[in-house]
Design a protein around this motif. Structure first.
Motif, PDB file in Angstrom:
ATOM      1  N   GLU A 183       0.834  -1.200   0.000  1.00 48.50           N
ATOM      2  CA  GLU A 183       0.000   0.000   0.000  1.00 48.50           C
ATOM      3  C   GLU A 183       0.871   1.254   0.000  1.00 48.50           C
ATOM      4  OE1 GLU A 183      -2.934   0.253   2.998  1.00 48.50           O
ATOM      5  OE2 GLU A 183      -4.017  -1.528   2.365  1.00 48.50           O
ATOM      6  N   ALA A 184       1.982   1.186   0.776  1.00 49.07           N
ATOM      7  CA  ALA A 184       2.895   2.325   0.836  1.00 49.07           C
ATOM      8  C   ALA A 184       3.528   2.586  -0.529  1.00 49.07           C
ATOM      9  CB  ALA A 184       3.978   2.070   1.879  1.00 49.07           C
ATOM     10  N   VAL A 185       3.883   1.502  -1.226  1.00 51.23           N
ATOM     11  CA  VAL A 185       4.467   1.636  -2.567  1.00 51.23           C
ATOM     12  C   VAL A 185       3.448   2.255  -3.514  1.00 51.23           C
ATOM     13  CG1 VAL A 185       5.320   0.377  -4.577  1.00 51.23           C
ATOM     14  CG2 VAL A 185       6.109  -0.244  -2.291  1.00 51.23           C
ATOM     15  N   ASP A 186       2.198   1.775  -3.440  1.00 53.06           N
ATOM     16  CA  ASP A 186       1.144   2.314  -4.299  1.00 53.06           C
ATOM     17  C   ASP A 186       0.926   3.809  -4.052  1.00 53.06           C
ATOM     18  OD1 ASP A 186       0.782  -0.162  -5.419  1.00 53.06           O
ATOM     19  OD2 ASP A 186      -0.947  -0.689  -4.178  1.00 53.06           O
ATOM     20  N   LEU A 187       0.972   4.189  -2.766  1.00 54.32           N
ATOM     21  CA  LEU A 187       0.789   5.597  -2.426  1.00 54.32           C
ATOM     22  C   LEU A 187       1.950   6.450  -2.939  1.00 54.32           C
ATOM     23  CD1 LEU A 187      -0.594   5.353   1.218  1.00 54.32           C
ATOM     24  CD2 LEU A 187      -1.821   6.161  -0.790  1.00 54.32           C
ATOM     25  N   LYS A 188       3.154   5.878  -2.853  1.00 59.07           N
ATOM     26  CA  LYS A 188       4.327   6.599  -3.343  1.00 59.07           C
ATOM     27  C   LYS A 188       4.220   6.841  -4.836  1.00 59.07           C
ATOM     28  CE  LYS A 188       9.383   6.472  -3.484  1.00 59.07           C
ATOM     29  NZ  LYS A 188      10.602   5.696  -3.123  1.00 59.07           N
ATOM     30  N   ILE A 189       3.765   5.821  -5.564  1.00 61.22           N
ATOM     31  CA  ILE A 189       3.585   5.953  -7.014  1.00 61.22           C
ATOM     32  C   ILE A 189       2.528   7.011  -7.316  1.00 61.22           C
ATOM     33  CG2 ILE A 189       2.775   4.767  -9.090  1.00 61.22           C
ATOM     34  CD1 ILE A 189       3.986   2.205  -7.946  1.00 61.22           C
ATOM     35  N   ALA A 190       1.427   6.967  -6.535  1.00 63.82           N
ATOM     36  CA  ALA A 190       0.349   7.942  -6.742  1.00 63.82           C
ATOM     37  C   ALA A 190       0.839   9.363  -6.488  1.00 63.82           C
ATOM     38  CB  ALA A 190      -0.829   7.619  -5.822  1.00 63.82           C
ATOM     39  N   ILE A 191       1.636   9.538  -5.428  1.00 60.97           N
ATOM     40  CA  ILE A 191       2.169  10.858  -5.098  1.00 60.97           C
ATOM     41  C   ILE A 191       3.112  11.341  -6.198  1.00 60.97           C
ATOM     42  CG2 ILE A 191       3.705  12.101  -3.514  1.00 60.97           C
ATOM     43  CD1 ILE A 191       2.512  10.355  -1.265  1.00 60.97           C
ATOM     44  N   THR A 192       3.937  10.414  -6.707  1.00 59.87           N
ATOM     45  CA  THR A 192       4.859  10.755  -7.790  1.00 59.87           C
ATOM     46  C   THR A 192       4.083  11.209  -9.023  1.00 59.87           C
ATOM     47  OG1 THR A 192       6.501   9.163  -7.003  1.00 59.87           O
ATOM     48  CG2 THR A 192       6.701   9.907  -9.288  1.00 59.87           C
ATOM     49  N   ASN A 193       3.003  10.482  -9.323  1.00 61.29           N
ATOM     50  CA  ASN A 193       2.185  10.850 -10.477  1.00 61.29           C
ATOM     51  C   ASN A 193       1.553  12.229 -10.297  1.00 61.29           C
ATOM     52  OD1 ASN A 193       2.748   8.434 -11.760  1.00 61.29           O
ATOM     53  ND2 ASN A 193       0.926   7.398 -10.974  1.00 61.29           N
ATOM     54  N   ILE A 194       1.114  12.495  -9.065  1.00 62.22           N
ATOM     55  CA  ILE A 194       0.528  13.811  -8.765  1.00 62.22           C
ATOM     56  C   ILE A 194       1.575  14.909  -8.932  1.00 62.22           C
ATOM     57  CG2 ILE A 194      -0.409  15.263  -6.924  1.00 62.22           C
ATOM     58  CD1 ILE A 194      -1.820  12.752  -5.863  1.00 62.22           C
ATOM     59  N   ASP A 195       2.795  14.627  -8.419  1.00 63.01           N
ATOM     60  CA  ASP A 195       3.873  15.617  -8.529  1.00 63.01           C
ATOM     61  C   ASP A 195       4.219  15.881  -9.989  1.00 63.01           C
ATOM     62  OD1 ASP A 195       4.036  15.911  -5.812  1.00 63.01           O
ATOM     63  OD2 ASP A 195       5.694  14.507  -5.551  1.00 63.01           O
ATOM     64  N   ASP A 196       4.274  14.798 -10.787  1.00 61.99           N
ATOM     65  CA  ASP A 196       4.584  14.953 -12.214  1.00 61.99           C
ATOM     66  C   ASP A 196       3.509  15.779 -12.913  1.00 61.99           C
ATOM     67  OD1 ASP A 196       6.849  13.455 -11.878  1.00 61.99           O
ATOM     68  OD2 ASP A 196       6.005  11.589 -12.645  1.00 61.99           O
ATOM     69  N   LYS A 197       2.267  15.496 -12.568  1.00 64.36           N
ATOM     70  CA  LYS A 197       1.155  16.235 -13.166  1.00 64.36           C
ATOM     71  C   LYS A 197       1.195  17.699 -12.746  1.00 64.36           C
ATOM     72  CE  LYS A 197      -2.635  16.236 -15.624  1.00 64.36           C
ATOM     73  NZ  LYS A 197      -2.612  15.950 -17.064  1.00 64.36           N
ATOM     74  N   LYS A 198       1.527  17.924 -11.485  1.00 64.00           N
ATOM     75  CA  LYS A 198       1.614  19.287 -10.973  1.00 64.00           C
ATOM     76  C   LYS A 198       2.694  20.063 -11.714  1.00 64.00           C
ATOM     77  CE  LYS A 198       2.649  21.923  -6.787  1.00 64.00           C
ATOM     78  NZ  LYS A 198       3.049  21.845  -5.363  1.00 64.00           N
ATOM     79  N   GLU A 199       3.855  19.416 -11.926  1.00 66.54           N
ATOM     80  CA  GLU A 199       4.958  20.075 -12.629  1.00 66.54           C
ATOM     81  C   GLU A 199       4.570  20.402 -14.071  1.00 66.54           C
ATOM     82  OE1 GLU A 199       8.411  17.661 -12.323  1.00 66.54           O
ATOM     83  OE2 GLU A 199       8.634  17.940 -10.159  1.00 66.54           O
ATOM     84  N   GLU A 200       3.866  19.465 -14.711  1.00 68.07           N
ATOM     85  CA  GLU A 200       3.446  19.681 -16.094  1.00 68.07           C
ATOM     86  C   GLU A 200       2.465  20.852 -16.194  1.00 68.07           C
ATOM     87  OE1 GLU A 200       1.237  17.304 -19.772  1.00 68.07           O
ATOM     88  OE2 GLU A 200       1.621  16.283 -17.870  1.00 68.07           O
ATOM     89  N   LEU A 201       1.494  20.893 -15.281  1.00 71.97           N
ATOM     90  CA  LEU A 201       0.509  21.976 -15.286  1.00 71.97           C
ATOM     91  C   LEU A 201       1.175  23.311 -14.972  1.00 71.97           C
ATOM     92  CD1 LEU A 201      -2.459  20.229 -13.431  1.00 71.97           C
ATOM     93  CD2 LEU A 201      -2.304  20.763 -15.866  1.00 71.97           C
ATOM     94  N   GLU A 202       2.127  23.276 -14.051  1.00 70.80           N
ATOM     95  CA  GLU A 202       2.854  24.494 -13.692  1.00 70.80           C
ATOM     96  C   GLU A 202       3.640  25.022 -14.889  1.00 70.80           C
ATOM     97  OE1 GLU A 202       6.474  24.498 -11.016  1.00 70.80           O
ATOM     98  OE2 GLU A 202       4.969  25.264  -9.621  1.00 70.80           O
ATOM     99  N   ALA A 203       4.250  24.088 -15.626  1.00 72.46           N
ATOM    100  CA  ALA A 203       5.030  24.479 -16.801  1.00 72.46           C
ATOM    101  C   ALA A 203       4.126  25.100 -17.864  1.00 72.46           C
ATOM    102  CB  ALA A 203       5.761  23.267 -17.374  1.00 72.46           C
ATOM    103  N   LYS A 204       2.974  24.483 -18.099  1.00 71.46           N
ATOM    104  CA  LYS A 204       2.046  25.009 -19.096  1.00 71.46           C
ATOM    105  C   LYS A 204       1.526  26.387 -18.690  1.00 71.46           C
ATOM    106  CE  LYS A 204       0.585  20.562 -20.976  1.00 71.46           C
ATOM    107  NZ  LYS A 204      -0.528  19.598 -21.149  1.00 71.46           N
ATOM    108  N   ARG A 205       1.311  26.565 -17.399  1.00 69.45           N
ATOM    109  CA  ARG A 205       0.859  27.868 -16.912  1.00 69.45           C
ATOM    110  C   ARG A 205       1.925  28.925 -17.182  1.00 69.45           C
ATOM    111  NH1 ARG A 205       1.836  30.664 -12.178  1.00 69.45           N
ATOM    112  NH2 ARG A 205       0.214  32.161 -11.553  1.00 69.45           N
ATOM    113  N   ASP A 206       3.186  28.577 -16.926  1.00 73.86           N
ATOM    114  CA  ASP A 206       4.278  29.529 -17.184  1.00 73.86           C
ATOM    115  C   ASP A 206       4.370  29.881 -18.667  1.00 73.86           C
ATOM    116  OD1 ASP A 206       4.926  29.640 -14.536  1.00 73.86           O
ATOM    117  OD2 ASP A 206       6.652  28.303 -14.666  1.00 73.86           O
TER     118      ASP A 206
END
Length: 219
Positions: free
Chosen positions: A110-133
């Motif tokens: 479960e911890a591994v799954d959560l880590k993957i989910a958090i990583t995916n969220i972070d990647d998505k956040k970075e992508e959206l932030e880049a597009k906003r810039d």
């Protein structure tokens, strides 16, 4: 010749008392589990006195999952049911284990799954932030060329930006320069589309590592 009606009046529901908890299960379901201890208990013990529950001195929490295994042919055990204990009880009840049919959900997985989910969220956040810039940079270019066209009548303008650009620092993210440099690569089409929406056209874009040079014109 008389028909054998020995079991015609027996109840359709069998009651098991497993570790002090009662389970009411259809007799038809249990009798389908041929070769299991449960089926044997029904035919050898319960039919003699259907009014009494069949007592089994085992863990009732595991028994619940044993029933699910019989119903569905596979289970994914929760953290509260240890896999080895479940397999031990399957053997006790005489139930054949099919390969790959018993999985378990561990806290580690479960911890591994959560880590993957958090990583995916972070990647998505970075992508959206880049597009906003990129969109903010397009608007920055629009303000620059609009101001230049008013003062000097120019229809195109060259713009050079670096990580020290104070105006962009105020508007964009802390990674604005790294993101903006993407207009020369993977974000180029996004940038061109944003400029087009503002009535501008990208004429030139060059990444000089420490600075980004673009030329935009009125379309």
């Amino acid at each position: 010749m008389e028909e054998n009606t020995q079991h015609d009046d027996t109840p359709k529901i069998v009651t098991f008392d497993v570790g002090g908890k009662e389970f009411k299960i259809s007799r038809e379901f249990i009798e389908k589990q041929e070769g299991s201890m449960l089926a044997s208990l029904v035919s050898d013990t319960w039919l003699k006195d259907p009014s009494k529950p069949i007592f089994i001195d085992r863990n009732y929490s595991i028994f619940e999952w044993v029933l699910d295994y019989l119903r569905y042919g596979s289970v994914t055990l929760p953290n509260s049911i240890h896999r080895d204990m479940f397999l031990r009880d399957l053997d006790f009840y005489g139930i054949v284990l099919e390969e790959g049919s018993v999985k378990s959900t561990s806290l580690a997985s479960e911890a591994v799954d959560l880590k993957i989910a958090i990583t995916n969220i972070d990647d998505k956040k970075e992508e959206l932030e880049a597009k906003r810039d990129i969109l903010l940079f397009a608007n920055y270019c629009y303000r620059r060329i609009f101001s230049s066209s008013i003062t000097s009548g120019q229809s195109h303008i060259g713009i050079s930006v670096s990580h020290k650009d104070e105006d962009l620092k105020k508007e964009c993210s802390s990674n604005f320069f790294l993101n903006i440099r993407g207009v020369s690569g993977k974000y180029k089409e996004i940038f061109k589309k944003a400029l087009s929406g503002l009535g501008l056209k990208l004429e030139k874009c060059q990444d000089n590592w420490s600075s980004l040079d673009v030329v935009v014109s009125l379309s």
